[in-house]
Scaffold this motif. Structure first.
Motif, short mmCIF file in Angstrom:
data_model
loop_
_atom_site.label_atom_id
_atom_site.label_comp_id
_atom_site.label_asym_id
_atom_site.label_seq_id
_atom_site.Cartn_x
_atom_site.Cartn_y
_atom_site.Cartn_z
N HIS A 222 109.06 39.69 114.59
CA HIS A 222 109.08 41.14 114.81
C HIS A 222 109.20 41.47 116.29
N THR A 223 108.52 40.65 117.10
CA THR A 223 108.61 40.87 118.56
C THR A 223 110.03 40.64 119.05
N ILE A 224 110.63 39.54 118.57
CA ILE A 224 112.00 39.22 118.99
C ILE A 224 112.95 40.32 118.55
N ARG B 83 99.96 29.32 105.96
CA ARG B 83 99.96 30.78 105.89
C ARG B 83 99.74 31.40 107.26
N SER B 84 98.79 30.77 108.01
CA SER B 84 98.53 31.31 109.35
C SER B 84 99.76 31.15 110.24
N GLN B 85 100.45 30.00 110.10
CA GLN B 85 101.66 29.80 110.88
C GLN B 85 102.75 30.81 110.49
N ALA B 86 102.83 31.03 109.17
CA ALA B 86 103.83 32.01 108.71
C ALA B 86 103.52 33.40 109.26
N HIS B 87 102.20 33.73 109.33
CA HIS B 87 101.79 35.02 109.87
C HIS B 87 102.16 35.13 111.34
N GLU B 88 101.87 34.04 112.10
CA GLU B 88 102.20 34.04 113.51
C GLU B 88 103.71 34.09 113.70
N THR B 89 104.45 33.36 112.88
CA THR B 89 105.90 33.36 112.98
C THR B 89 106.46 34.76 112.71
N ALA B 90 105.88 35.42 111.71
CA ALA B 90 106.35 36.80 111.41
C ALA B 90 106.09 37.71 112.58
N ASP C 206 115.20 38.38 127.16
CA ASP C 206 113.78 38.15 126.92
C ASP C 206 113.54 37.64 125.50
N ALA C 207 114.31 38.18 124.53
CA ALA C 207 114.14 37.73 123.12
C ALA C 207 114.54 36.26 122.99
N VAL C 208 115.66 35.86 123.65
CA VAL C 208 116.09 34.46 123.57
C VAL C 208 115.07 33.55 124.22
#
Length: 531
Positions: free
Chosen positions: A340-342, A329-336, A353-355
């Protein structure tokens, strides 16, 4: 009124009283008969001694052959009769003519009785009814110097005198019998009171039914029960024997004192303290133990045992899975967040920068996955290590897989994926809990050889000495959230259970840190079959 007492105490006392009364009555009768027999024997001996003594006396021989035997012998025989207490002494001529008699009017008259044997020179004793009634009498011959029988001496005691003497002893016999019976009654009364206290005033059938139900309940209940007395088990039910792996062949149907007490764990034999819901690891089982000491009885207690092996194993695996899920769950949160940043960077027109951000995170994650997959090909273990790595990052702990780690799918040596999770997951959790907060690190080494599987988990914590480590394996301490931080909790007990099931070893040492080593041999190299 009941013809037979209802209670066990009453029936036991009634039976004992009957036996005692029968013994007293029989003894009294035998004593009376013996007194009668002894009186007759003594009378026979006494009259024989008197008759023979008078017959052999020279004065008697001289008097019998004198002109007036009665005048000489009557005073002598009366004096002897008064001294000895016998009924009569009759001295007579060979033709039965009396020279002496208790009744002087009968002197000169013929003697009534048998004299033939005495006339032949022999002494004899008989019971005969004469002028004084039935009597025991002895007739002895009076011999002259030439051996001729010149007279006869008859001495006797009447049966009435013997009966009077026998009856006079009966009060003493009766008094002794009454005293014996009274003493027995007093003792039986105290015995009855004690039996009533011990049996609660229950009848034999009630006690039998109670015992049968008690025994059936004790051996049928699905909870181990042990009763100890002075440090020795006096009752162990079937479930306790199963949980403690005791051999049932040394148990009789109603006696548990033959149990090998050396095989009992310490929490059974040491009944001094109270134990409430304490976990112990015994013979590969996780047991919940309660112990209640018996008041005023040293080292005596009632011990109950419940099996939590499967529940503890499930709880351990569930805990590992829960932590794994939290990590995901924490990884999913960080991935989300990164996603969003990308997306934001793309919308701002900053595609490069996104790539760069996406590929950098992907390369780091892929590098970690590739490295662990290359070292450990077991997918379950790889997934567990990835989850624990993410969890360690969140807790600020440096978790690493050493370069010495190398294991393929076939090197688990019989351990199931669930058992691998239990062993590695609990060791890592314990290590992260115990590592030094100022320098938190954990190292994991997994090496699978053809002959054995070796799992080493080291941390920066203070570690445990041999005694504390042994206690941690025996007792399932739950130390999270406080308490003794040196104990490794239920996790170590679960690990020890899995290792013991596969014939492996579990050791601890303090070298470059706190090091826990698990070694599981290959199935074909184990002593005996895996349990």
């Amino acid at each position: 009124m009941r013809p037979v007492p209802r209670t066990l105490a009453g029936q036991a006392v009634a039976l004992a009283l009957t036996v005692v009364a029968a013994i007293v009555v029989a003894g009294s009768v035998l004593a009376a008969v013996d007194a009668r027999v002894d009186g007759d024997r003594a009378a026979r001996n006494e009259v024989t001694a008197v008759a023979v003594s008078l017959a052999d006396a020279p004065s008697t021989i001289a008097a019998v052959t004198s002109p007036d035997p009665a005048a000489v012998l009557q005073p002598v025989t009366e004096q002897v009769r008064a001294t000895t207490g016998i009924a009569f002494i009759t001295i007579m001529a060979p033709d039965r003519t009396r020279f002496t008699h208790t009744d002087p009017t009968l002197i000169g008259k013929p003697y009534i009785g048998n004299v033939d044997t005495a006339l032949r020179g022999q002494v004899f004793t008989e019971t005969y009814t004469g002028t004084l009634g039935p009597s025991i009498r002895t007739v002895a011959p009076v011999r002259a110097a030439d051996g001729r029988v010149v007279g006869l001496v008859a001495a006797g005691i009447t049966q009435r005198s013997l009966s009077d003497g026998w009856w006079s002893q009966l009060p003493l016999i009766a008094a002794i019998a009454a005293a014996a019976l009274g003493t027995a009654l007093l003792g039986l009364w105290f015995l009855r009171r004690r039996l009533i206290r011990q049996t609660g005033g229950l009848a034999p059938d009630e006690l039998r039914v109670m015992y049968e139900h008690h025994d059936a309940v004790l051996h049928a209940v699905r909870e181990g029960l042990i009763v100890t007395e002075a440090g020795r088990a006096v009752m162990i039910n079937d479930e306790a024997r199963r949980l403690l792996a005791l051999d049932a062949s040394d148990r009789s149907s109603d006696d548990d004192r033959r149990t090998d007490h050396a095989a009992l764990p310490e929490f059974v034999t040491d009944g001094s303290d109270t134990i409430d819901d304490t976990l112990y690891a015994v013979h590969g089982r996780i047991l919940v133990v309660n112990r209640s000491p018996v008041p005023d009885r040293p080292r005596s207690a009632v011990v109950t045992i419940r099996d939590r092996t499967e529940l503890s194993a499930a709880m351990g695996e569930l805990d590992s899975m829960t932590r794994f899920a939290e990590t995901l769950r924490s990884q999913a949160h960080e991935t989300a967040n990164r996603l969003h940043t990308i997306v934001g960077l793309v919308e701002m027109g900053r595609g490069d920068d996104a790539v760069r951000l996406a590929t950098t995170e992907l390369e780091l994650s892929q590098h970690l996955v590739d490295r662990m997959t290359q070292a450990v090909s077991e997918p379950t273990l790889v997934a567990l290590l990835l989850g624990k790595t993410a969890q360690a990052v969140e807790r600020g702990v440096s978790l690493s897989l050493t370069e010495d780690s190398q294991m393929n799918d076939a090197a688990t040596h019989g351990l199931t994926p669930g058992e691998v999770i239990t062993v590695v997951g609990n060791l890592i959790d314990n290590a992260m809990d115990a590592c030094d907060p100022t320098d938190p690190w954990v190292e994991v080494t997994v090496v699978g050889h053809p002959g054995e599987l070796r799992i080493v988990v080291a941390d920066s914590g203070p570690g445990m000495d041999r005694e504390l480590f042994t206690r941690a394996l025996e007792r399932g301490w739950s130390t999270k959230g406080g308490g003794d931080r040196s104990g490794r909790g239920l996790g170590l007990a679960l690990v020890a259970q899995v290792v013991a099931r596969h014939g492996g070893t579990l050791t601890a040492e303090n070298s470059y840190g706190s090091v826990i080593t698990v070694t599981v041999p290959a199935p074909d190299t184990r002593q005996g079959s895996p349990r």
